[in-house]
Design an enzyme around this catalytic site. Structure first.
Site, short mmCIF file in Angstrom:
data_model
loop_
_atom_site.label_atom_id
_atom_site.label_comp_id
_atom_site.label_asym_id
_atom_site.label_seq_id
_atom_site.Cartn_x
_atom_site.Cartn_y
_atom_site.Cartn_z
CG ASP A 13 -2.08 0.93 1.10
OD1 ASP A 13 -2.31 1.45 -0.01
OD2 ASP A 13 -2.78 1.14 2.11
CG HIS A 30 -0.20 2.20 -9.29
ND1 HIS A 30 -0.34 1.70 -8.02
CD2 HIS A 30 -1.33 2.92 -9.53
CE1 HIS A 30 -1.50 2.09 -7.51
NE2 HIS A 30 -2.11 2.84 -8.40
CG LEU A 124 10.23 -16.83 -3.42
CD1 LEU A 124 10.18 -16.76 -1.90
CD2 LEU A 124 10.59 -15.47 -3.97
C1 FPP Z 1 -1.92 0.24 -3.22
O1 FPP Z 1 -1.47 1.55 -3.36
C2 FPP Z 1 -1.44 -0.56 -4.31
C3 FPP Z 1 -2.25 -1.19 -5.23
C4 FPP Z 1 -3.70 -1.13 -5.24
C5 FPP Z 1 -1.66 -1.95 -6.32
C6 FPP Z 1 -0.37 -2.65 -6.02
C7 FPP Z 1 0.27 -2.83 -7.31
C8 FPP Z 1 1.59 -2.78 -7.57
C9 FPP Z 1 2.63 -2.66 -6.53
C10 FPP Z 1 2.08 -2.81 -8.98
C11 FPP Z 1 1.67 -3.99 -9.79
C12 FPP Z 1 2.06 -5.30 -9.22
C13 FPP Z 1 2.74 -6.25 -9.87
C14 FPP Z 1 2.92 -7.58 -9.25
C15 FPP Z 1 3.35 -6.02 -11.19
P1 FPP Z 1 -2.56 2.69 -3.42
O2 FPP Z 1 -2.73 3.11 -4.84
O3 FPP Z 1 -3.80 2.26 -2.74
O4 FPP Z 1 -1.84 3.80 -2.62
P2 FPP Z 1 -2.54 4.96 -1.76
O5 FPP Z 1 -3.24 4.27 -0.62
O6 FPP Z 1 -1.36 5.76 -1.31
O7 FPP Z 1 -3.45 5.69 -2.68
#
Ligand code: FPP
Length: 239
Positions: A13, A30, A124
């Site tokens: 997150d 992202h 892994l």
């Molecule tokens: C939360 O941050 C993150 C997500 C909803 C997506 C997680 C995705 C990735 C790390 C990239 C793609 C993954 C792979 C495996 C290629 P948020 O957007 O909710 O952050 P915020 O709470 O600060 O808005």
């Protein structure tokens, strides 16, 4: 470092807030977050973690703006295109859990290929939860159990029986959950599987969660006494 968790689950997150702090579009957060996945996978391999499960996209994330959903899907495709051959060489077994039927056919094909091509690896086990929800998983497991046991009644369903039908049936339950980004909740991640998981929350945003940050979490974990419902005395062997 003593007592390395066999299975770590992570809620990645804080990508959006990481970008906002730098006056950048959320999508950049992202992108940075996706590139961090690679470093954390390497760090986990280094410490001898055997199972790593990452929450990439929840069943609720479809509610985000359309362009953000499509950025996440593109990143996912790029990740698979870039990393599969290296995962194969590095001994990483790749799996997806979640309802993949909602994904574009091209993404589904890439996922199947990645799973197939790494299926003999054991160093892994990297599992990505995509279009995943803990409630979806539990409900589906109960439905699958009923289909497989048409002559039984639901009253005969026991925890061990249900476990066999969860999307994680090939994985041990997580020992440690790490959630970055400052929130202290499970957000419908591995609800059944985390009944006895140690929960570690850090303020650090996912794009900045690096190897030293992982070490802090591992240090914290090594000091936990895991009781699984027993008393301290029972677990520590005191009278
Ligand atoms: C939360 O941050 C993150 C997500 C909803 C997506 C997680 C995705 C990735 C790390 C990239 C793609 C993954 C792979 C495996 C290629 P948020 O957007 O909710 O952050 P915020 O709470 O600060 O808005």
């Amino acid at each position: 470092m003593q007592s390395i968790p066999k299975h770590i689950a992570m809620i990645m997150d804080g990508n959006g807030r990481w970008a906002k702090k730098r006056l950048l579009p959320r999508a950049v957060g992202h992108v940075k977050g996706a590139s961090n996945v690679r470093s954390i996978v390497q760090a986990c391999t280094h410490y001898g973690v055997e199972y790593l499960t990452l929450f990439a996209f929840s069943t609720e994330n479809w509610r985000r703006p359309e362009d953000e959903v499509s950025t996440l899907m593109d990143l996912f495709i790029q990740y698979l295109d870039k990393e599969v051959s290296e995962m194969r060489e590095a001994g990483i077994r790749f799996r997806i859990i979640g309802d993949r039927s909602a994904f574009a056919p091209s993404l589904q094909e890439r996922i199947e290929r990645a799973e197939r091509e790494t299926s003999h690896n054991t160093k892994l086990h990297l599992t990505i939860a995509a279009n995943y929800g803990g409630q979806w998983d539990i409900l589906r497991a109960a439905q699958l159990w009923m289909q497989a046991n048409p002559n039984s009644s639901i009253g005969e369903l026991e925890p061990a029986g249900l476990k066999n039908y969860l999307s994680t049936h090939e994985l041990p339950d997580p020992d440690l959950l790490i959630r970055t980004g400052g929130e202290s909740r499970l957000s419908n991640f591995l609800l059944w599987q985390m009944a006895y998981t140690e929960l570690y929350f850090t303020e650090t945003y996912w794009p900045e969660f690096d190897k030293p940050e992982l070490e802090l979490a591992l240090d914290w974990f090594s000091k936990r006494v895991r009781r699984f419902g027993q008393t301290d005395e029972q677990v520590l062997g005191e009278n």
